[in-house]
Design a protein around this motif. Structure first.
Motif, short mmCIF file in Angstrom:
data_model
loop_
_atom_site.label_atom_id
_atom_site.label_comp_id
_atom_site.label_asym_id
_atom_site.label_seq_id
_atom_site.Cartn_x
_atom_site.Cartn_y
_atom_site.Cartn_z
N GLN A 167 1.60 12.80 5.63
CA GLN A 167 0.97 12.24 4.41
C GLN A 167 1.01 10.51 4.53
OE1 GLN A 167 3.28 13.81 1.27
NE2 GLN A 167 2.23 15.87 1.32
N HIS A 168 1.83 10.01 5.40
CA HIS A 168 1.86 8.48 5.55
C HIS A 168 2.64 8.11 6.62
CE1 HIS A 168 1.21 4.47 4.17
NE2 HIS A 168 2.32 4.13 4.20
N GLY A 169 2.13 7.07 7.53
CA GLY A 169 2.81 6.75 8.56
C GLY A 169 1.97 5.42 9.24
N SER A 170 2.49 5.18 10.34
CA SER A 170 2.23 3.90 11.23
C SER A 170 2.48 4.22 12.69
CB SER A 170 2.82 2.56 10.48
OG SER A 170 2.69 1.68 11.17
N ASN A 221 0.34 7.96 -18.63
CA ASN A 221 -0.42 7.96 -17.23
C ASN A 221 0.07 6.76 -16.51
OD1 ASN A 221 -1.57 10.21 -17.76
ND2 ASN A 221 -3.58 9.24 -18.36
N THR A 222 0.86 6.06 -16.85
CA THR A 222 1.42 4.80 -15.99
C THR A 222 2.48 5.33 -14.93
OG1 THR A 222 0.97 3.18 -17.66
CG2 THR A 222 2.41 2.59 -16.08
N VAL A 223 2.27 4.89 -13.96
CA VAL A 223 3.46 5.76 -12.94
C VAL A 223 4.27 4.55 -12.39
CG1 VAL A 223 1.87 7.52 -12.32
CG2 VAL A 223 1.84 5.18 -10.87
N GLU A 264 0.93 -1.29 0.02
CA GLU A 264 0.06 -0.10 0.15
C GLU A 264 1.13 1.33 -0.06
OE1 GLU A 264 -3.13 0.64 0.03
OE2 GLU A 264 -4.35 -1.31 0.57
N THR A 265 1.93 1.26 0.73
CA THR A 265 2.89 2.26 0.93
C THR A 265 3.44 2.60 -0.64
OG1 THR A 265 3.43 1.92 3.11
CG2 THR A 265 4.97 3.19 1.95
N GLY A 266 3.85 1.61 -1.08
CA GLY A 266 4.49 1.65 -2.64
C GLY A 266 3.59 2.10 -3.62
N ILE A 267 2.13 1.83 -3.45
CA ILE A 267 1.12 2.29 -4.41
C ILE A 267 1.15 3.83 -4.33
CG2 ILE A 267 -1.27 2.38 -4.84
CD1 ILE A 267 -1.09 -0.77 -4.14
N LYS A 268 0.88 4.23 -2.82
CA LYS A 268 0.86 5.74 -2.57
C LYS A 268 2.12 6.65 -3.15
CE LYS A 268 -0.97 6.95 1.26
NZ LYS A 268 -1.02 7.28 2.81
N VAL A 269 3.23 6.06 -2.73
CA VAL A 269 4.35 6.81 -3.21
C VAL A 269 4.49 6.71 -4.88
CG1 VAL A 269 6.98 6.63 -3.26
CG2 VAL A 269 5.70 6.26 -1.17
N ALA A 270 4.04 5.92 -5.51
CA ALA A 270 4.21 5.87 -6.94
C ALA A 270 3.42 6.86 -7.68
CB ALA A 270 4.13 4.27 -7.53
N ASP A 290 14.78 10.32 -4.84
CA ASP A 290 13.81 10.89 -5.87
C ASP A 290 12.74 10.24 -5.92
OD1 ASP A 290 14.82 8.64 -7.04
OD2 ASP A 290 15.46 9.55 -8.96
N VAL A 291 12.41 9.26 -5.34
CA VAL A 291 10.96 8.64 -5.38
C VAL A 291 10.50 8.70 -3.62
CG1 VAL A 291 9.97 6.22 -5.30
CG2 VAL A 291 11.90 6.89 -6.96
N LEU A 292 11.33 7.93 -2.89
CA LEU A 292 10.79 8.34 -1.35
C LEU A 292 10.45 9.68 -1.02
CD1 LEU A 292 11.76 5.07 0.37
CD2 LEU A 292 9.46 5.98 0.24
N GLY A 293 11.48 10.34 -1.35
CA GLY A 293 11.39 12.08 -0.91
C GLY A 293 10.12 12.65 -1.42
N VAL A 294 9.36 12.09 -2.20
CA VAL A 294 8.09 12.83 -2.16
C VAL A 294 7.08 12.89 -1.18
CG1 VAL A 294 8.10 12.23 -4.70
CG2 VAL A 294 6.76 10.71 -3.09
N LEU A 295 7.54 12.11 -0.19
CA LEU A 295 6.41 12.20 1.17
C LEU A 295 6.81 13.30 1.91
CD1 LEU A 295 6.10 8.13 2.04
CD2 LEU A 295 4.37 9.80 0.76
N ARG A 296 5.74 13.74 2.51
CA ARG A 296 6.14 14.74 3.69
C ARG A 296 5.21 14.48 4.67
NH1 ARG A 296 9.32 15.66 0.65
NH2 ARG A 296 9.93 17.57 -0.67
N PRO A 297 5.70 14.88 5.93
CA PRO A 297 5.23 14.72 7.52
C PRO A 297 3.78 14.80 7.23
CG PRO A 297 7.15 15.89 7.83
CD PRO A 297 6.76 15.90 6.33
#
Length: 404
Positions: free
Chosen positions: A285-288, A190-192, A115-121, A276-283
């Motif tokens: 926006q996703h967590g656990s 549109n494929t990410v 799920e995290t991978g999908i959101k990040v992509a 350049d991929v995981l860096g798109v997340l900001r505080p």
């Protein structure tokens, strides 16, 4: 038949009396374990050839992992990510190095990693690639197994996992596994991401055709699409390499990890990718709450250090050759086909002989635990700590079952 096989019917019935029937376990009640062996409540020992779907790559109660857990339990178990704890940096740094990536995002379960991978992509697609808002798509493969959350079953082709759980999450295209032409046709502006298992475990340890994964890597590079490798079952030594992608000389943009990362002690998963991929997340926006907790990090860091020695990858390669040689000798003697890599095998039994479930029940009676998947297919995934003699024993018991 099953009632005749139950050695502990009261314990089995008691275990299921107040449990939702989302699993159909073999009628054995395990009370202790060590290495590659488990013991039931009646004291009978079984050779574990499932290893928790690869969660127990290092066997039951590996001394180094148990020691790490005990030491951490005496100090600190949970802070939440609201604070930094003293086990966090070591885990993230050492796992990132093992993966050859810059960043790590710890979670708990494999499904959470997916799920995290999908959101990040998707976020990467909108912010970096420039896909119009709400239009991102991800290409997946038929026969996939990435978990059972609502979003994940939306792109499953397994009716047991998918049926009656709609409405389904949009944004996915499904193509045949191993078909590079179909995949190429499915990828558009549109494929990410392309999300694949390098070897499909739940489908029966299905290995893609030679050249497929390199072709996927080249396509994703050319089309500016992320290649996400779900190595939750296939990774961390199972196939004879740290990651199954390595066997084809491929490096994905993102690794999804889980199962063995927790050492068979605690649930630990992670996403590894460059900044350049995981860096798109900001505080925010996703967590656990439990993701990356001190106990999980202490155990998982020790897992990474065990893998860094290369010992378990070598064991998987060498003992895997022995396992597959023994299994291939049974083709035509009850087995129709054998697939896999390292200490991981999918076996197709002649359906005229028995189902996969029946084969596993009969193996259980002979002191070997395995798991069926679809129809007459079973999987073998023993701990990487198994010995050559134990492999020969497991193959001999399978041969006896097939011979009737």
């Amino acid at each position: 038949m099953i009632e005749d096989m139950l050695r502990t019917p009261a314990a089995v019935q008691d275990a299921e009396r107040h449990t939702a029937h989302n699993y159909h376990p073999l009628p054995v009640v395990i009370s202790s374990a060590e290495g590659a062996w488990v013991t039931d409540v009646d004291g009978r020992r079984y050779l574990d050839c499932l290893a928790g779907y690869s969660a127990l790559n290092f066997g039951h109660r590996h001394p180094a992992l148990i020691a790490a857990a005990h030491a951490q339990l005496d100090k600190l178990t949970l802070t939440s990510r609201a604070f930094i704890h003293d086990q966090f940096a070591d885990f993230c740094r050492e796992l990132a190095a093992l993966c050859g990536k810059e960043l790590v995002l710890p979670m708990n379960t494999g499904a959470e990693a997916v799920e995290t991978g999908i959101k990040v992509a998707r976020k990467w697609g909108y912010q970096v690639k420039g896909v119009p808002a709400g239009q991102a798509t991800i290409v997946v493969a038929e026969g996939n197994f990435h978990g059972r959350t609502t979003t994940i079953v939306s792109f499953s082709t397994d009716d047991d996992a998918r049926a009656d759980f709609g409405p389904y999450t949009p944004g996915f295209k499904i193509v045949p596994y191993g078909d590079l032409t179909a995949l190429t046709e499915a990828v558009d502006e549109n494929t990410v991401a392309v999300l694949l298992e390098p070897i499909q475990g739940e489908q029966g340890v299905v290995v893609p055709p030679a050249g497929y994964l390199p072709g996927v890597r080249q396509l994703c590079t050319e089309r500016n699409v992320l290649f996400i490798a779900d190595e939750i079952q296939s990774g961390l030594g199972r196939t004879g390499a740290t990651f199954a992608c390595e066997l084809e000389g491929v490096v994905p943009d993102m690794y999804l990890l889980g199962k063995a990362l927790g050492g068979g002690i605690v649930p630990v998963s992670a996403v590894a990718a460059d900044a350049d991929v995981l860096g798109v997340l900001r505080p925010g926006q996703h967590g656990s709450t439990f993701g990356g907790n001190p106990l999980a990090c202490a155990v998982a860091t020790e897992v990474v250090r065990l893998l860094a020695t290369g010992e378990f990858q070598r064991r998987s390669t060498e003992l895997g050759e022995r396992l597959h040689a023994g299994l291939h000798a049974l083709i035509g003697k009850g087995l129709v086909a054998v697939r896999g890599r390292g200490l991981w095998a999918g076996l197709d039994i002649d359906p005229a002989l028995m189902s996969g479930r029946e084969a596993c029940e009969r193996l259980m009676e002979r002191g070997v635990l395995a798991k069926d998947t679809h129809g007459s297919t079973i999987r073998l995934a023993p701990p990487l700590t198994i010995t050559a003699e134990e492999i020969d024993h497991a193959v001999a018991q399978l041969a006896a079952v097939l011979a009737g």
